[in-house]
Structures are given as C-alpha cells and as structure tokens.
Motif scaffolding. Structure first.
Motif, PDB file in Angstrom:
ATOM      1  N   ALA A  30      -3.887   8.498 -10.887  1.00 46.08           N
ATOM      2  CA  ALA A  30      -3.120   7.330 -11.312  1.00 46.08           C
ATOM      3  C   ALA A  30      -3.446   6.172 -10.375  1.00 46.08           C
ATOM      4  O   ALA A  30      -3.344   6.300  -9.159  1.00 46.08           O
ATOM      5  CB  ALA A  30      -1.626   7.635 -11.268  1.00 46.08           C
ATOM      6  N   LEU A  31      -3.869   5.059 -10.947  1.00 44.20           N
ATOM      7  CA  LEU A  31      -4.179   3.849 -10.197  1.00 44.20           C
ATOM      8  C   LEU A  31      -3.153   2.804 -10.564  1.00 44.20           C
ATOM      9  O   LEU A  31      -2.957   2.509 -11.740  1.00 44.20           O
ATOM     10  CB  LEU A  31      -5.586   3.351 -10.565  1.00 44.20           C
ATOM     11  CG  LEU A  31      -5.989   1.974 -10.053  1.00 44.20           C
ATOM     12  CD1 LEU A  31      -6.160   2.016  -8.531  1.00 44.20           C
ATOM     13  CD2 LEU A  31      -7.279   1.506 -10.717  1.00 44.20           C
ATOM     14  N   ASN A  32      -2.461   2.228  -9.562  1.00 43.32           N
ATOM     15  CA  ASN A  32      -1.575   1.109  -9.869  1.00 43.32           C
ATOM     16  C   ASN A  32      -1.281   0.294  -8.622  1.00 43.32           C
ATOM     17  O   ASN A  32      -1.361   0.781  -7.497  1.00 43.32           O
ATOM     18  CB  ASN A  32      -0.288   1.563 -10.575  1.00 43.32           C
ATOM     19  CG  ASN A  32       0.540   2.492  -9.740  1.00 43.32           C
ATOM     20  OD1 ASN A  32       0.913   2.158  -8.644  1.00 43.32           O
ATOM     21  ND2 ASN A  32       0.794   3.681 -10.250  1.00 43.32           N
ATOM     22  N   GLY A  33      -0.973  -0.966  -8.857  1.00 41.03           N
ATOM     23  CA  GLY A  33      -0.637  -1.864  -7.768  1.00 41.03           C
ATOM     24  C   GLY A  33      -0.611  -3.307  -8.225  1.00 41.03           C
ATOM     25  O   GLY A  33      -0.949  -3.639  -9.356  1.00 41.03           O
ATOM     26  N   ASN A  34      -0.200  -4.152  -7.309  1.00 38.93           N
ATOM     27  CA  ASN A  34      -0.100  -5.590  -7.542  1.00 38.93           C
ATOM     28  C   ASN A  34      -1.060  -6.308  -6.618  1.00 38.93           C
ATOM     29  O   ASN A  34      -1.453  -5.768  -5.581  1.00 38.93           O
ATOM     30  CB  ASN A  34       1.326  -6.061  -7.270  1.00 38.93           C
ATOM     31  CG  ASN A  34       2.317  -5.395  -8.198  1.00 38.93           C
ATOM     32  OD1 ASN A  34       2.326  -5.650  -9.382  1.00 38.93           O
ATOM     33  ND2 ASN A  34       3.140  -4.513  -7.649  1.00 38.93           N
ATOM     34  N   PHE A  35      -1.414  -7.542  -6.970  1.00 38.98           N
ATOM     35  CA  PHE A  35      -2.299  -8.312  -6.103  1.00 38.98           C
ATOM     36  C   PHE A  35      -2.011  -9.800  -6.229  1.00 38.98           C
ATOM     37  O   PHE A  35      -1.446 -10.265  -7.223  1.00 38.98           O
ATOM     38  CB  PHE A  35      -3.771  -8.034  -6.421  1.00 38.98           C
ATOM     39  CG  PHE A  35      -4.171  -8.359  -7.834  1.00 38.98           C
ATOM     40  CD1 PHE A  35      -4.577  -9.634  -8.188  1.00 38.98           C
ATOM     41  CD2 PHE A  35      -4.139  -7.380  -8.813  1.00 38.98           C
ATOM     42  CE1 PHE A  35      -4.938  -9.936  -9.487  1.00 38.98           C
ATOM     43  CE2 PHE A  35      -4.513  -7.662 -10.119  1.00 38.98           C
ATOM     44  CZ  PHE A  35      -4.913  -8.957 -10.455  1.00 38.98           C
ATOM     45  N   ASN A  36      -2.397 -10.523  -5.190  1.00 41.56           N
ATOM     46  CA  ASN A  36      -2.375 -11.984  -5.153  1.00 41.56           C
ATOM     47  C   ASN A  36      -3.782 -12.443  -4.838  1.00 41.56           C
ATOM     48  O   ASN A  36      -4.476 -11.801  -4.042  1.00 41.56           O
ATOM     49  CB  ASN A  36      -1.428 -12.499  -4.057  1.00 41.56           C
ATOM     50  CG  ASN A  36      -0.001 -12.143  -4.329  1.00 41.56           C
ATOM     51  OD1 ASN A  36       0.516 -12.434  -5.388  1.00 41.56           O
ATOM     52  ND2 ASN A  36       0.646 -11.504  -3.369  1.00 41.56           N
ATOM     53  N   ILE A  37      -4.180 -13.554  -5.421  1.00 47.32           N
ATOM     54  CA  ILE A  37      -5.479 -14.136  -5.093  1.00 47.32           C
ATOM     55  C   ILE A  37      -5.230 -15.551  -4.590  1.00 47.32           C
ATOM     56  O   ILE A  37      -4.579 -16.354  -5.272  1.00 47.32           O
ATOM     57  CB  ILE A  37      -6.422 -14.179  -6.316  1.00 47.32           C
ATOM     58  CG1 ILE A  37      -6.621 -12.776  -6.887  1.00 47.32           C
ATOM     59  CG2 ILE A  37      -7.761 -14.809  -5.932  1.00 47.32           C
ATOM     60  CD1 ILE A  37      -7.391 -12.745  -8.195  1.00 47.32           C
ATOM     61  N   THR A  38      -5.738 -15.830  -3.396  1.00 46.32           N
ATOM     62  CA  THR A  38      -5.624 -17.152  -2.795  1.00 46.32           C
ATOM     63  C   THR A  38      -6.998 -17.575  -2.315  1.00 46.32           C
ATOM     64  O   THR A  38      -7.619 -16.864  -1.516  1.00 46.32           O
ATOM     65  CB  THR A  38      -4.638 -17.131  -1.601  1.00 46.32           C
ATOM     66  OG1 THR A  38      -3.382 -16.612  -2.048  1.00 46.32           O
ATOM     67  CG2 THR A  38      -4.448 -18.523  -1.026  1.00 46.32           C
TER      68      THR A  38
END
Length: 173
Positions: free
Chosen positions: A121-129
C-alpha cells in the motif's frame, strides 16, 4: 484515466493552474519501469509559470496526495546483489570478528526482500514549493514491512534527499 482541469495562458509569461486527477493508473506504464507495477491514484492542485520547461519545473507549486497498490518486482540482478551483500557481511564478520556487520547486511537484505513480490500500500501527501516536492508522511507497507518516508525531491534537478525508516516483522527490534 487522467483528468486535468484548469487554465493555460500563453500571453506574456506562459502560466498554468489546474487540478490533476489520475485514477488507478498503472505505474509501470507511466514510469516506463520494469521494477514496479500496480495501480496508483494521484490528486493534486498545481500552478507554475515560465518561458521554458525548466523554468516551469523550477516555479512549480502545489499540494496533493498519492495512493495505490504497488508490487516491487524482483529481478535476477537484484537477487544476485542480495546474495552478494550476504556474502560480504559474512566475510567482513570473519575478518573483523564483529557480528554486527553480518547482522546489518542481513537486516538490509531482509528489509528489501520484505517488499518484493507482494502488494504494498502506497499513500501520502505532498507539497511542492519552487519545484521541490516535500513529503512528511509517505508510507509503503504490507503485512511483512512498512517504510515511512520523509524529505524532498527536486523535480527539475532530479535529486532526492529523503529519510526512510523501515520496520520489518522479521527484525521487530
């Protein structure tokens, strides 16, 4: 299926702003990788501007999440590498008399093998700046092991600096 909604403006400095949704896309097809397979979903709000693709990558901003089921495929080369790592650990332990060397190579090998050939299971959140993707909660897990991943990936420079903590049922300590 991939869905993109937003705007693309070409007067002056080219800009775009949009919402991207990829639903259960086969990761092996979009990444051209023979090392992984499985459906992955991606949902992100992205924006950027620039006169070239490099400028647009460096100016990329946004947030999103990823989830899916990924299977790591074991290749003959990887199996040979695992065997070589085990032999190296045995030889270094003989040379130094320090058993922890063998224990460390066994742990590395077991950690890798815990993810091969089974759904993860692959999951997560991200931000790009400014073209740098940051995640603090990406996880990759199955019934044998779990990897918690945090750090940065510079999308334009193709560099990654991340910390991966692996928890294996084979080595619970």
């Amino acid at each position: 299926a991939v869905n993109l909604k937003g705007t693309l403006a070409s007067r002056g400095v080219p800009t775009f702003k949009g919402h991207v949704v990829a639903d259960k896309v086969n990761i092996d097809e979009v990444s051209s990788s023979r090392l992984v397979k499985g459906p992955v979903s991606f949902d992100a709000d992205l924006a950027s501007s620039g006169y070239s693709m490099a400028e647009m990558m460096d100016a990329l901003q946004g947030t999103g999440k990823v989830d899916g089921t990924v299977t790591v495929l074991g290749q003959v080369e990887q199996m040979v590498g695992s065997a070589a790592l085990s032999v190296l650990g045995q030889q270094l332990t003989k040379m130094t008399g320090v058993q922890q060397v063998q224990n460390m190579t066994d742990y590395i090998n077991a950690s890798y093998q815990a993810f091969v050939g089974r759904p993860n299971a692959l999951n997560g959140n991200f931000n790009i700046t400014r073209g740098v993707l940051n995640t603090q909660d990406l996880s990759f897990a199955n019934d044998q092991a779990k990897a918690l991943i945090s750090g940065d990936a510079n999308l334009g420079a193709w560099t990654i600096g991340m910390l991966v903590n692996i928890f294996s049922m084979q080595f619970p300590d």
